[in-house]
Design an enzyme around this catalytic site. Structure first.
Site, mmCIF file in Angstrom:
data_model
loop_
_atom_site.group_PDB
_atom_site.id
_atom_site.type_symbol
_atom_site.label_atom_id
_atom_site.label_comp_id
_atom_site.label_asym_id
_atom_site.label_seq_id
_atom_site.Cartn_x
_atom_site.Cartn_y
_atom_site.Cartn_z
ATOM 1 N N SER A 31 0.899 -1.356 -0.054
ATOM 2 C CA SER A 31 0.143 -0.055 -0.206
ATOM 3 C C SER A 31 0.894 1.347 0.095
ATOM 4 C CB SER A 31 -0.860 0.022 1.271
ATOM 5 O OG SER A 31 -1.646 -1.041 1.133
ATOM 6 N N ARG A 35 1.769 4.187 -3.180
ATOM 7 C CA ARG A 35 1.466 5.455 -3.047
ATOM 8 C C ARG A 35 2.870 6.333 -3.242
ATOM 9 N NH1 ARG A 35 -2.005 3.035 -0.338
ATOM 10 N NH2 ARG A 35 -4.318 3.772 0.413
ATOM 11 N N ASP A 57 2.275 -6.475 -8.108
ATOM 12 C CA ASP A 57 1.347 -5.038 -8.131
ATOM 13 C C ASP A 57 2.292 -3.845 -8.303
ATOM 14 O OD1 ASP A 57 -0.916 -6.632 -7.736
ATOM 15 O OD2 ASP A 57 -1.373 -5.476 -6.169
ATOM 16 N N ASN A 99 -4.315 -7.003 -12.111
ATOM 17 C CA ASN A 99 -5.442 -7.052 -11.104
ATOM 18 C C ASN A 99 -4.985 -6.350 -9.791
ATOM 19 O OD1 ASN A 99 -8.088 -7.533 -10.139
ATOM 20 N ND2 ASN A 99 -7.303 -9.794 -9.356
ATOM 21 N N GLY A 101 -5.272 -3.671 -7.727
ATOM 22 C CA GLY A 101 -6.352 -2.482 -7.274
ATOM 23 C C GLY A 101 -5.944 -1.152 -7.134
ATOM 24 N N SER A 174 -14.735 1.299 -1.300
ATOM 25 C CA SER A 174 -13.045 1.252 -1.323
ATOM 26 C C SER A 174 -12.673 2.298 -1.050
ATOM 27 C CB SER A 174 -12.586 1.030 -2.675
ATOM 28 O OG SER A 174 -11.250 0.971 -2.873
ATOM 29 N N SER A 175 -11.960 2.593 -0.024
ATOM 30 C CA SER A 175 -11.403 3.882 0.453
ATOM 31 C C SER A 175 -10.266 4.337 -0.793
ATOM 32 C CB SER A 175 -10.374 3.614 1.630
ATOM 33 O OG SER A 175 -9.162 2.638 1.725
ATOM 34 N N ASP A 301 -7.757 -6.814 4.516
ATOM 35 C CA ASP A 301 -6.770 -7.860 4.150
ATOM 36 C C ASP A 301 -6.481 -8.870 5.175
ATOM 37 O OD1 ASP A 301 -7.000 -6.803 1.632
ATOM 38 O OD2 ASP A 301 -5.431 -5.689 1.860
ATOM 39 N N ASN A 324 -16.929 -5.471 1.737
ATOM 40 C CA ASN A 324 -15.939 -4.862 0.606
ATOM 41 C C ASN A 324 -15.134 -6.233 0.175
ATOM 42 O OD1 ASN A 324 -17.094 -2.589 1.058
ATOM 43 N ND2 ASN A 324 -15.286 -1.520 1.571
ATOM 44 N N LYS A 328 -12.713 -7.545 -3.877
ATOM 45 C CA LYS A 328 -11.289 -7.523 -3.939
ATOM 46 C C LYS A 328 -10.895 -8.362 -4.985
ATOM 47 C CE LYS A 328 -10.530 -5.595 -0.018
ATOM 48 N NZ LYS A 328 -9.572 -4.060 0.025
ATOM 49 N N GLU A 329 -9.685 -9.243 -5.055
ATOM 50 C CA GLU A 329 -9.202 -9.950 -6.298
ATOM 51 C C GLU A 329 -10.218 -10.884 -6.637
ATOM 52 O OE1 GLU A 329 -5.357 -7.690 -4.563
ATOM 53 O OE2 GLU A 329 -7.312 -8.383 -4.027
ATOM 54 N N ARG A 332 -13.699 -12.787 -1.646
ATOM 55 C CA ARG A 332 -13.103 -13.449 -0.661
ATOM 56 C C ARG A 332 -14.015 -14.285 0.448
ATOM 57 N NH1 ARG A 332 -8.157 -9.156 -0.203
ATOM 58 N NH2 ARG A 332 -6.862 -9.977 -1.900
ATOM 59 N N HIS A 378 -3.803 -14.020 -4.078
ATOM 60 C CA HIS A 378 -2.644 -14.331 -3.098
ATOM 61 C C HIS A 378 -3.173 -14.512 -1.853
ATOM 62 C CE1 HIS A 378 -2.351 -9.749 -2.122
ATOM 63 N NE2 HIS A 378 -3.620 -9.680 -3.065
ATOM 64 N N ARG A 379 -4.165 -13.595 -1.253
ATOM 65 C CA ARG A 379 -4.313 -13.773 -0.008
ATOM 66 C C ARG A 379 -5.111 -14.922 0.366
ATOM 67 N NH1 ARG A 379 -2.129 -9.683 2.086
ATOM 68 N NH2 ARG A 379 -2.067 -7.574 0.939
ATOM 69 N N LYS A 404 1.987 -11.532 -6.124
ATOM 70 C CA LYS A 404 1.302 -10.288 -6.105
ATOM 71 C C LYS A 404 1.851 -9.420 -5.265
ATOM 72 C CE LYS A 404 -3.369 -8.677 -7.261
ATOM 73 N NZ LYS A 404 -3.385 -7.219 -6.199
#
Length: 422
Positions: A31, A35, A57, A99, A101, A174-175, A301, A324, A328-329, A332, A378-379, A404
């Site tokens: 994350s 950024r 990613d 993918n 996000g 999504s934030s 996550d 939410n 996701k990917e 979930r 991945h998660r 990822k």
């Protein structure tokens, strides 16, 4: 050479017969890395990013920025050197973001600063992930943008600036929508107010991450109230920026530690993380007496990790506030419920958008041969692998999908003494 397991079609986890102990340093935060890459690309001069994550990613983000004229060097496995004029150029071809996000949402807003037309697209999975609220927000301030019925690809006709005034966004899904607008807003023709249309926002803590990173690169951001921010038209200044380890990655190690009664040194104190998923540490530490109801809205996550841990809890666990996770990917909520119930029927169930795990400590020590589908997520792969520490016969399909965000995940488990059979 590919990292262990990344080029294999499946991996079987062998149960451990004792505590997992050792030192594993999680990779840099995905994350924060994405950024920082974007902000450095929008800053005039050269920025040095250290402690960064190198994964699918972040590589997709870096490649997209290179396609828009930014020079990005990679002197080692955890650093980026980003040199930019402070502006993005129109790419010669559509930006292909797989993918990823964060890259998709952040760049959809950032490419409005390009003088020209940009197509922002992803793979088949990304084309199922909503982008409509962000595109609608951009259009509301006069930016010419279109999408495919609320989904990628997005076509943006940029004019080199982000306008001024007030832009409203529904952050419920999504934030990342909010973060995308905030980062681009530093290039307004005047101050820009970013406001939520409702009180709901997915993982508000990630907006705080965004604002902290913006300020590190010289932006002026003022929080007006709980649902609005004002960004001054300062642009960004190149800087040296240290990226902290990934809290989402840490959750797998925290879970492995409590599940096996071990001691895993991450090289960083849990209270040193600024990412929202670090809140999961307090919940995980309560195992095998996890709360009967866990609100996952602000640590999304981490929920697949805690859900797998809940399978071995003393009492059942209901996860709420996780709608939410359906965008996701993969979905979930459905994926975790389905794969837990593949291990044992009824172990995971859905009730509306809630996930219920029918905990059973007696699962530990059983042999329940199960081939876990990972949905290219991945998660799902990393969290369900934890079940294999206590249950015999757990096989993870498509283990390479962990690249990822955590390409060395399987090596991390091996370093702690976990046996993996390819």
């Amino acid at each position: 050479m590919a990292a262990f397991g990344l080029d294999k079609s499946e991996l079987t986890i062998m149960p451990v017969d004792g505590p997992l102990s050792g030192r594993v340093t999680p990779p840099g935060s995905k994350s924060i890395t994405n950024r920082a890459l974007l902000l450095a690309a929008l800053a005039k001069g050269t920025s040095h990013l250290t402690g960064a994550l190198k994964s699918v990613d972040t590589k997709l983000m870096a490649e997209a920025l290179r396609a828009m004229g930014v020079t990005i060097d990679e002197p080692d496995d955890t650093s980026f050197i980003v040199t930019s004029t402070g502006r993005l150029e129109a790419p010669a071809a559509p930006l292909s973001l797989g993918n990823a996000g964060t890259a998709m949402r952040f760049l959809t807003a950032a490419v409005t600063l390009v003088q020209g037309t940009v197509v922002v697209d992803g793979d088949a999975h990304m084309r199922k992930r909503p982008i409509g609220p962000l595109v609608e927000a951009l259009r509301s301030i006069g930016i010419a943008a279109s999408d495919a019925s609320g989904y990628p690809p997005v076509i943006v006709h940029g004019n080199g600036a982000f306008g001024s005034g007030r832009v409203e966004i529904d952050g419920g899904l999504s934030s990342q929508y909010v973060s995308a607008l905030l980062m681009a807003a530093a290039f307004g023709n005047g101050p820009i107010e970013v406001a939520l249309t409702g009180s709901e926002i997915g993982a508000r803590g990630y907006v705080d991450l965004t604002i902290a990173a913006m300020r590190a690169f010289g932006a002026s951001v003022e929080q007006l109230d709980a649902a609005s921010w004002r960004v001054q038209p300062t642009g960004y200044t190149a800087t040296d920026y240290v990226i902290e380890p990934d809290a989402s990655a840490a959750t797998y190690l925290w879970a492995a530690e409590v599940l096996t009664g071990g001691k895993i040194d991450l090289g960083v104190a849990s209270d040193a993380f600024t990412q929202p998923d670090a809140k999961a540490r307090e919940v995980i530490a309560q195992f095998p007496h996890l709360p009967a109801v866990i609100d996952g809205s602000q640590m999304q996550d981490a929920i697949p990790t805690i859900a797998v841990l809940a399978a071995f809890n003393e009492t059942p666990v209901r996860f709420v506030g996780i709608a939410n996770l359906r965008v996701k990917e993969c979905d979930r909520v459905a994926a975790v419920a389905t794969e837990l119930s593949r291990i044992r029927p009824g172990l995971g169930t859905e009730e509306g958008d809630d996930l219920i795990v029918a905990s059973d400590p007696k699962l530990a020590g059983q042999v329940l041969s199960t081939r876990i589908e990972t949905y290219s997520d991945h998660r799902i792969a990393m969290s369900l692998a934890l079940a294999g520490l206590k249950i015999g016969g757990i096989t993870i399909l498509d283990p390479g999908c962990v690249a990822k965000t955590y390409p060395t995940y399987w090596e991390a488990l091996k370093s702690l003494g976990v046996q993996l059979v390819e």
